[in-house]
Scaffold this motif. Structure first.
Motif, mmCIF file in Angstrom:
data_model
loop_
_atom_site.group_PDB
_atom_site.id
_atom_site.type_symbol
_atom_site.label_atom_id
_atom_site.label_comp_id
_atom_site.label_asym_id
_atom_site.label_seq_id
_atom_site.Cartn_x
_atom_site.Cartn_y
_atom_site.Cartn_z
ATOM 1 N N PHE A 235 42.059 17.066 22.817
ATOM 2 C CA PHE A 235 41.757 17.576 24.161
ATOM 3 C C PHE A 235 42.986 17.516 25.060
ATOM 4 N N MET A 236 43.685 16.380 25.051
ATOM 5 C CA MET A 236 44.842 16.205 25.912
ATOM 6 C C MET A 236 45.966 17.170 25.570
ATOM 7 N N THR A 237 46.238 17.336 24.278
ATOM 8 C CA THR A 237 47.344 18.209 23.875
ATOM 9 C C THR A 237 47.017 19.682 24.134
ATOM 10 N N LEU A 238 45.779 20.070 23.855
ATOM 11 C CA LEU A 238 45.409 21.477 24.066
ATOM 12 C C LEU A 238 45.371 21.845 25.542
ATOM 13 N N LEU A 239 45.023 20.897 26.401
ATOM 14 C CA LEU A 239 45.005 21.181 27.829
ATOM 15 C C LEU A 239 46.416 21.454 28.339
ATOM 16 N N VAL A 240 47.373 20.660 27.870
ATOM 17 C CA VAL A 240 48.775 20.901 28.250
ATOM 18 C C VAL A 240 49.236 22.257 27.727
ATOM 19 N N TYR A 241 48.922 22.545 26.454
ATOM 20 C CA TYR A 241 49.330 23.835 25.887
ATOM 21 C C TYR A 241 48.693 24.994 26.652
ATOM 22 N N GLY A 242 47.403 24.872 26.951
ATOM 23 C CA GLY A 242 46.720 25.944 27.669
ATOM 24 C C GLY A 242 47.327 26.187 29.036
ATOM 25 N N ASP A 243 47.647 25.115 29.754
ATOM 26 C CA ASP A 243 48.261 25.241 31.076
ATOM 27 C C ASP A 243 49.620 25.909 30.975
ATOM 28 N N MET A 244 50.447 25.464 30.029
ATOM 29 C CA MET A 244 51.788 26.039 29.882
ATOM 30 C C MET A 244 51.716 27.504 29.438
ATOM 31 N N ALA A 245 50.766 27.817 28.562
ATOM 32 C CA ALA A 245 50.609 29.199 28.107
ATOM 33 C C ALA A 245 50.213 30.112 29.262
ATOM 34 N N MET A 246 49.289 29.653 30.105
ATOM 35 C CA MET A 246 48.871 30.456 31.263
ATOM 36 C C MET A 246 50.031 30.682 32.215
ATOM 37 N N GLN A 247 50.812 29.635 32.451
ATOM 38 C CA GLN A 247 51.954 29.785 33.345
ATOM 39 C C GLN A 247 53.017 30.700 32.766
ATOM 40 N N GLY A 248 53.063 30.774 31.421
ATOM 41 C CA GLY A 248 54.020 31.657 30.765
ATOM 42 C C GLY A 248 53.492 33.066 30.574
ATOM 43 N N GLY A 249 52.306 33.357 31.104
ATOM 44 C CA GLY A 249 51.753 34.706 31.018
ATOM 45 C C GLY A 249 51.010 35.002 29.729
ATOM 46 N N LYS A 250 50.816 33.986 28.875
ATOM 47 C CA LYS A 250 50.084 34.193 27.611
ATOM 48 C C LYS A 250 48.596 33.913 27.865
ATOM 49 N N ILE A 251 47.933 34.879 28.470
ATOM 50 C CA ILE A 251 46.571 34.677 28.962
ATOM 51 C C ILE A 251 45.579 34.406 27.828
ATOM 52 N N THR A 252 45.654 35.178 26.756
ATOM 53 C CA THR A 252 44.688 35.028 25.665
ATOM 54 C C THR A 252 44.787 33.668 25.006
ATOM 55 N N SER A 253 46.011 33.290 24.591
ATOM 56 C CA SER A 253 46.169 31.993 23.933
ATOM 57 C C SER A 253 45.907 30.859 24.914
ATOM 58 N N GLY A 254 46.259 31.065 26.176
ATOM 59 C CA GLY A 254 46.037 30.037 27.186
ATOM 60 C C GLY A 254 44.558 29.783 27.435
ATOM 61 N N THR A 255 43.790 30.845 27.605
ATOM 62 C CA THR A 255 42.351 30.676 27.857
ATOM 63 C C THR A 255 41.636 30.135 26.622
ATOM 64 N N ASN A 256 42.086 30.539 25.434
ATOM 65 C CA ASN A 256 41.479 29.996 24.208
ATOM 66 C C ASN A 256 41.697 28.488 24.109
ATOM 67 N N ALA A 257 42.918 28.066 24.423
ATOM 68 C CA ALA A 257 43.231 26.635 24.365
ATOM 69 C C ALA A 257 42.429 25.857 25.406
#
Length: 377
Positions: A235-257
């Motif tokens: 949970f902790m690692t995926l939340l960080v990845y999802g946040d960073m992905a969203m900030q990097g414009g990777k909406i699909t992978s970010g929302t999935n994470a």
């Protein structure tokens, strides 16, 4: 055997079987001292595995039995584990009360070796609530605590110092302290603490715009978390990845994470996150609500931890404001998700005043203006 596997090799294929065996043996023990020792190690293993419900059940039994005896050492150990569980559940007030009891025993009994761990738990609560002065005071206590030279205490000290520096926007110091924490975690050889530190280190690398190295660290840390089958760490690692992905414009992978991470949090009732800046976590929650991700759980998380984002999410209808006033199609007032009735005569004048203040824009209003509208004659 179970605690050895959880500490050194939590990805062992027989770990679930050892949990079952340890739970069965705990129920069969009759000797008091062995009962507490076995139960405390079992709870610690369950917490390290992210099994909060199981840990809660065993702790309830241990605490009830400890209350019937004068074994203060066992009470202190149980209370320390209980405070950690309360922190992970997001119940900071209860955790502070429990730590207070634990601290009183540790300072007067032969359990001073627990003091740095109690201080560390207290720092976690202070940092999550953005109380930097209090966190700094407790960090100073760790620096002068017994057994402060132990690798685990040095790792926790560096990790928490890095977290404090992050909240104070001292990213260079935060990165330095977290790199130190990671080195101590690797020396300890404990995957749980390695994942904690690597996750924080990766997050800092992203904040320092080292996306390539940050991504490599996150991939490494998520691989470890997945292999050890620990939902809390995943949970902790995926939340960080999802946040960073969203900030990097990777909406699909970010929302999935974010969807998978918050689904784990809901399933296991994780309401507290180590490492996060409260405003950053609030921003992630706002993003989750915007994309319809685990709405009920996220609203509950926001309310429990009193999260406030850096920019008020006025456009997000699902944000759980404690007070909501709607003037479209009539006046509606909602307090803590409950609509307030305003049909009584005694409420007429206050409601008229509220309507006037809203109609005049809510700012820079002179008392004379209000008086002329409410009492024109």
């Amino acid at each position: 055997m179970l605690i050895a596997l959880m500490v050194r090799n939590p990805s062992h294929r027989d770990i679930d079987a050892w949990f079952i065996k340890a739970g069965r043996e705990f129920q069969e023990i009759r000797d008091d001292d062995k009962y507490y020792i076995h139960g405390i190690w079992l709870v610690l293993a369950q917490l390290l595995a992210g099994k909060l419900d199981e840990a809660d059940s065993v702790l309830e039994i241990l605490l009830a039995r400890a209350a019937e005896t004068d074994k203060l050492v066992h009470q202190c150990q149980c209370q320390l584990l209980q405070s950690l569980l309360q922190i992970l559940r997001g119940n900071s007030t209860a955790a502070i009360n429990t730590m207070g009891k634990c601290l009183n025993i540790a300072e007067t009994q032969s359990t001073q070796y627990l003091l740095p761990l109690i201080y560390a738990c207290r720092i976690v609560v202070s940092l999550f609530h953005n109380d930097m002065d209090e966190a700094g005071d407790w960090l100073e206590k760790i620096a002068h605590a017994p057994d402060r030279s132990r690798r685990l205490i040095r790792m926790l000290n560096s990790y928490l110092s890095s977290w404090l520096a992050l909240i104070m926007n001292e990213r260079v110091k935060s990165l330095h302290d977290q790199r130190q924490a990671l080195n101590y975690a690797l020396e300890l050889g404990m995957p749980f603490f390695e994942v904690l530190s690597r996750t924080a280190y990766a997050h800092l690398l992203f904040l320092c715009e080292d996306t390539r190295t940050g991504t490599a660290q996150l991939r490494r840390v998520h691989s470890i978390a997945r292999d050890v089958r620990n939902p809390l760490l995943e949970f902790m690692t995926l939340l960080v990845y999802g946040d960073m992905a969203m900030q990097g414009g990777k909406i699909t992978s970010g929302t999935n994470a974010l969807r998978y991470a918050l689904g784990l949090a809901r399933k296991h009732a994780y309401y507290h996150l180590l490492w996060w800046h409260p405003k950053n976590l609030a921003d992630v929650c706002a993003t989750a609500l915007q994309y319809d991700i685990e709405i009920d759980f996220v609203r509950d998380l926001i309310k429990r931890t009193n999260l406030q984002p850096s920019i008020a999410p006025l456009e997000i209808a699902e944000w759980p404001w404690p007070l909501q006033i709607s003037t479209m199609g009539g006046l509606n007032i909602i307090v803590d998700d409950h609509e307030i009735s305003h049909t009584g005569k005694s409420q007429a004048r206050p409601l008229q005043l509220l309507k006037v203040l809203i109609a005049l824009g809510g700012k820079g209003i002179r008392a004379q203006q209000v008086a002329q509208i409410l009492w024109p004659h």
